[in-house]
Write an enzyme that holds these catalytic residues in place. Sequence first.
Site, PDB file in Angstrom:
ATOM      1  N   HIS A 193       1.086   5.179   6.934  1.00 41.78           N
ATOM      2  CA  HIS A 193       0.767   5.736   5.620  1.00 41.78           C
ATOM      3  C   HIS A 193       0.894   7.261   5.626  1.00 41.78           C
ATOM      4  O   HIS A 193       0.983   7.882   6.686  1.00 41.78           O
ATOM      5  CB  HIS A 193      -0.637   5.292   5.195  1.00 41.78           C
ATOM      6  CG  HIS A 193      -0.761   3.804   5.048  1.00 41.78           C
ATOM      7  ND1 HIS A 193      -1.183   2.986   6.086  1.00 41.78           N
ATOM      8  CD2 HIS A 193      -0.483   2.980   4.013  1.00 41.78           C
ATOM      9  CE1 HIS A 193      -1.165   1.722   5.684  1.00 41.78           C
ATOM     10  NE2 HIS A 193      -0.740   1.692   4.428  1.00 41.78           N
ATOM     11  N   SER A 239       0.814  -1.216   0.000  1.00 42.37           N
ATOM     12  CA  SER A 239       0.000   0.000   0.000  1.00 42.37           C
ATOM     13  C   SER A 239       0.848   1.267   0.000  1.00 42.37           C
ATOM     14  O   SER A 239       0.393   2.318  -0.470  1.00 42.37           O
ATOM     15  CB  SER A 239      -0.935   0.012   1.212  1.00 42.37           C
ATOM     16  OG  SER A 239      -0.197  -0.071   2.422  1.00 42.37           O
ATOM     17  N   ASP A 271      -2.820   6.376  12.419  1.00 48.67           N
ATOM     18  CA  ASP A 271      -2.053   5.623  11.421  1.00 48.67           C
ATOM     19  C   ASP A 271      -0.731   6.353  11.201  1.00 48.67           C
ATOM     20  O   ASP A 271      -0.679   7.394  10.547  1.00 48.67           O
ATOM     21  CB  ASP A 271      -2.850   5.537  10.113  1.00 48.67           C
ATOM     22  CG  ASP A 271      -2.130   4.752   9.028  1.00 48.67           C
ATOM     23  OD1 ASP A 271      -0.919   4.486   9.169  1.00 48.67           O
ATOM     24  OD2 ASP A 271      -2.773   4.424   8.008  1.00 48.67           O
TER      25      ASP A 271
END
Length: 429
Positions: A408, A161, A405
């Site tokens: 990311h 990702s 998070d």
Amino acid sequence: MKSPPPSSSSSSRRRPFSSYLFALSFILFVAFLYGEDFACVLRHPFHSSEIQEYSASKVKDDLAAVDEKKLAVVPFAVGRGKKGCDLFEGEWIYDEEGRPQYEEEECPYIQPQLTCQAHGRPDSAYQHWRWQPRRCYLPSFNATLMLENLRGKRMMYVGDSLNRGQFVSMVCLLHRIIPGSAKSMETFDSLTIFRAKDYNATIEFYWAPFLVESNSDNAVVHRISDRIVRVRSINKHAQHWKGADIIVFNTYLWWMTGQKMKILRGSFNGDMKNIVEMEAEEAYRLALRRMVKWVEKNMDPNQTRVFFTSLSPSHEMSLGWGGEPDGNCYNETTPIKDPNYWGRSSSKGIMRVIREVFDKSNVPITVINITQLSEYRNDAHTSIYKKQWSPLTPEQLANPKTYADCVHWCLPGLQDTWNELLYAKLFFP
């Protein structure tokens, strides 16, 4: 009556003349062969200092010619990077005018897990930091040049990702100069394709978090804690990479389970009993070697380019950069200033493996070393400002840093710089 033998004085007079005649003949012969190069030397007195100067200049010109020859065979190169410049050493400069290079709301391709402004992030300073190498400048990203050189070609990002975020960043950097009817984005299982129709070009992303085959290969359902890989099996994925002109690989985060990796010797279609455990670094090494073998067999270094994006750091423990003992990236709004900062999430052992494996490759693989420069960017993560995978509990809502998070990255933001570095290495090696 015999003539008397020539006297020694007569013989000695003829030898110098013969020697001079031979030397002159030799000079004329060499001059004929080397033409102007030799003529240039004859025009000047033979002082030792000038001979040295001429030799140094000639060597410099010869080296430049060699460099030009090397440059000519590097696919996509349009110029040469500055000698002695390490693009990956430098500092972050706040740039209100030049950053960001696109707006979050005007790029429809950013997935909701990365749209931080749309999900309530109150600050935008993270969008305005520009990477400045110490001894040179990054070439300005030119979308037209990029697309013209991709005409009729495929550019592909392969990995997890984080690599998908870099792929989306590249699409956002390019799409604004393409008319709406001349571009499209489609997803087919693990493969996402952005098409620039007027250029007959595609920019693609292929989901393969380990590069090799694993039980986490489903592009949607892959949140598996008990991860199993087949480190010598890559063709399941690689059949989709064939024909790419530029490939950008990455793999790291999924290997870092904190435990030994489970390696499947058989097939995922079998009973899956033949499983051994291996240290993460060694398993990672085997997977990279398999990737390199595929590249050596399928990528022509005279026509294609291969890149590898290094480890993307996370910022789970703010104590490491002088923050609160129980903090993380949540509420961080400025980069880390300590030039020597290195977080616990980035394995130097894995970095060594990357270097050792690629040094033995028979084809060039260019590493885009984003690790250290990204270590400084504790402010650039999505934190709590993203679409959540599942509803948040009351306990999480009461303490936001527990669900931040710190892996990311918001777009626009840090990953645009990763693509600027890729752009520089692609066109100005």
